[in-house]
Design a protein around this motif. Structure first.
Motif, PDB file in Angstrom:
ATOM      1  N   LEU A  40       6.517   5.526  -9.618  1.00 43.92           N
ATOM      2  CA  LEU A  40       6.823   4.985  -8.295  1.00 43.92           C
ATOM      3  C   LEU A  40       5.691   4.117  -7.770  1.00 43.92           C
ATOM      4  O   LEU A  40       5.915   2.979  -7.332  1.00 43.92           O
ATOM      5  N   THR A  41       4.476   4.611  -7.830  1.00 44.21           N
ATOM      6  CA  THR A  41       3.363   3.874  -7.233  1.00 44.21           C
ATOM      7  C   THR A  41       2.979   2.649  -8.054  1.00 44.21           C
ATOM      8  O   THR A  41       2.636   1.608  -7.490  1.00 44.21           O
ATOM      9  N   THR A  42       3.056   2.754  -9.381  1.00 41.88           N
ATOM     10  CA  THR A  42       2.712   1.604 -10.220  1.00 41.88           C
ATOM     11  C   THR A  42       3.680   0.458 -10.013  1.00 41.88           C
ATOM     12  O   THR A  42       3.273  -0.697  -9.787  1.00 41.88           O
ATOM     13  N   ALA A  53      16.069   3.321  -5.724  1.00 45.75           N
ATOM     14  CA  ALA A  53      15.337   2.905  -4.525  1.00 45.75           C
ATOM     15  C   ALA A  53      14.740   1.511  -4.684  1.00 45.75           C
ATOM     16  O   ALA A  53      14.602   0.774  -3.699  1.00 45.75           O
ATOM     17  N   LEU A  54      14.393   1.141  -5.914  1.00 44.40           N
ATOM     18  CA  LEU A  54      13.691  -0.119  -6.150  1.00 44.40           C
ATOM     19  C   LEU A  54      14.604  -1.281  -6.535  1.00 44.40           C
ATOM     20  O   LEU A  54      14.176  -2.435  -6.518  1.00 44.40           O
ATOM     21  N   VAL A  55      15.867  -0.996  -6.882  1.00 43.44           N
ATOM     22  CA  VAL A  55      16.729  -2.026  -7.464  1.00 43.44           C
ATOM     23  C   VAL A  55      17.032  -3.165  -6.495  1.00 43.44           C
ATOM     24  O   VAL A  55      17.292  -4.297  -6.915  1.00 43.44           O
ATOM     25  N   THR A  56      16.993  -2.911  -5.200  1.00 44.64           N
ATOM     26  CA  THR A  56      17.266  -3.966  -4.221  1.00 44.64           C
ATOM     27  C   THR A  56      16.014  -4.766  -3.862  1.00 44.64           C
ATOM     28  O   THR A  56      16.053  -5.618  -2.975  1.00 44.64           O
ATOM     29  N   SER A  57      14.887  -4.475  -4.545  1.00 45.86           N
ATOM     30  CA  SER A  57      13.594  -5.117  -4.232  1.00 45.86           C
ATOM     31  C   SER A  57      13.227  -4.937  -2.763  1.00 45.86           C
ATOM     32  O   SER A  57      12.982  -5.910  -2.035  1.00 45.86           O
ATOM     33  N   PRO A  58      13.160  -3.679  -2.302  1.00 49.99           N
ATOM     34  CA  PRO A  58      12.874  -3.427  -0.883  1.00 49.99           C
ATOM     35  C   PRO A  58      11.434  -3.766  -0.530  1.00 49.99           C
ATOM     36  O   PRO A  58      10.556  -3.828  -1.407  1.00 49.99           O
ATOM     37  N   ARG A 115       5.031  -4.833  -7.399  1.00 52.45           N
ATOM     38  CA  ARG A 115       5.996  -5.650  -6.664  1.00 52.45           C
ATOM     39  C   ARG A 115       5.551  -5.955  -5.226  1.00 52.45           C
ATOM     40  O   ARG A 115       6.247  -6.662  -4.507  1.00 52.45           O
ATOM     41  N   GLY A 116       4.423  -5.383  -4.798  1.00 55.38           N
ATOM     42  CA  GLY A 116       3.973  -5.581  -3.421  1.00 55.38           C
ATOM     43  C   GLY A 116       4.785  -4.787  -2.417  1.00 55.38           C
ATOM     44  O   GLY A 116       4.839  -5.131  -1.232  1.00 55.38           O
ATOM     45  N   THR A 117       5.418  -3.708  -2.893  1.00 60.47           N
ATOM     46  CA  THR A 117       6.243  -2.864  -2.033  1.00 60.47           C
ATOM     47  C   THR A 117       5.387  -1.778  -1.406  1.00 60.47           C
ATOM     48  O   THR A 117       4.588  -1.129  -2.091  1.00 60.47           O
ATOM     49  N   GLU A 175       0.826  -1.205   0.000  1.00 55.80           N
ATOM     50  CA  GLU A 175       0.000   0.000   0.000  1.00 55.80           C
ATOM     51  C   GLU A 175       0.864   1.261   0.000  1.00 55.80           C
ATOM     52  O   GLU A 175       2.024   1.245   0.408  1.00 55.80           O
ATOM     53  N   VAL A 176       0.270   2.337  -0.474  1.00 50.53           N
ATOM     54  CA  VAL A 176       0.927   3.643  -0.508  1.00 50.53           C
ATOM     55  C   VAL A 176       0.248   4.538   0.522  1.00 50.53           C
ATOM     56  O   VAL A 176      -0.969   4.757   0.449  1.00 50.53           O
TER      57      VAL A 176
END
Length: 226
Positions: A184-186, A155-160, A191-193, A32-33
């Motif tokens: 960012l949100t899509t 920010a996303l490359v490590t699959s946080p 990815r469930g982040t 969720e955002v």
């Protein structure tokens, strides 16, 4: 029911005689955002820093996947920020001497990943975000909107599990800001982040699933009809 990743309860933080937070509480679930909104000086960024384990609260608790961040060592919290947490800042904070590809690969290199493997993952991340054509350029050679999208890729490359975004569109015009937020949100939702977003702009908060107002050091959730 979604898994609760982050939970702050009764968080208080003071800087000298000034209370930045007095009684802040918040839950963040996987995928969720959440937008933290409020006037300047209300405590939004302080709450974000407490959630990310950068700042220790004076009182109250912040738990990540059920574990109290306050009991972790500095090294353990730093490790979380390299693996489970990603960050996007207002001005990107890209390293000017590195190419966009090298900037995106930097978190992987800090985690000990080899150069060729980290470059491959960084190149794939840039391609996924439509930035393959600027991989070899330095931050000073790309537009502000492109640079901020590179920061999202980093920010996303490590699959946080969680991305913390502090005024990520504050230095951009409306069009570039919309593009960054949509990206960012899509990608995060796919990815469930989870994303914790600090903003004072309603148009940016509109990308969130929930809006939480921070005012006078306290939190209050808004009921928003999407």
């Amino acid at each position: 029911m979604s898994t609760v990743l982050l939970e702050a309860a009764g968080v208080r933080k003071a800087y000298g005689p000034t209370d930045a937070l007095t009684a802040a509480s918040l839950r963040v679930c996987a995928g969720e955002v959440v937008a933290l909104m409020g006037p300047s000086g209300a405590g939004k960024s302080t709450l974000l820093h407490c959630l990310a384990g950068i700042v220790r609260p004076d009182d109250g608790t912040v738990r990540y996947q059920g574990e109290d961040l306050a009991v972790l060592t500095d090294r353990a919290r730093s490790a979380l920020r390299r693996t489970d947490f990603g960050f996007v800042f207002q001005f990107g904070q890209l390293v000017p001497e590195l190419t966009c590809l090298e900037n995106v690969a930097l978190p992987l290199r800090l985690n000990g990943e080899r150069g060729r493997a980290s470059a491959k993952r960084a190149r794939e991340m840039l391609a996924e975000l439509g930035l393959a054509d600027i991989a070899g350029r330095r931050p000073g050679e790309v537009s502000g909107g492109q640079g901020q999208r590179v920061a999202v890729a980093r920010a996303l490359v490590t699959s946080p599990r969680v991305v913390f975004a502090d005024e990520p569109t504050g230095a951009l015009d409306s069009l570039n800001g919309e593009q960054v937020m949509q990206l960012l949100t899509t990608v995060a939702r796919e990815r469930g982040t989870a994303v914790v977003l600090v903003t004072h702009e309603p148009r940016v908060a509109a990308y969130s699933d929930r809006e939480v107002v921070v005012r006078d050091g306290r939190t209050r959730e808004l009921e928003v009809i999407r």
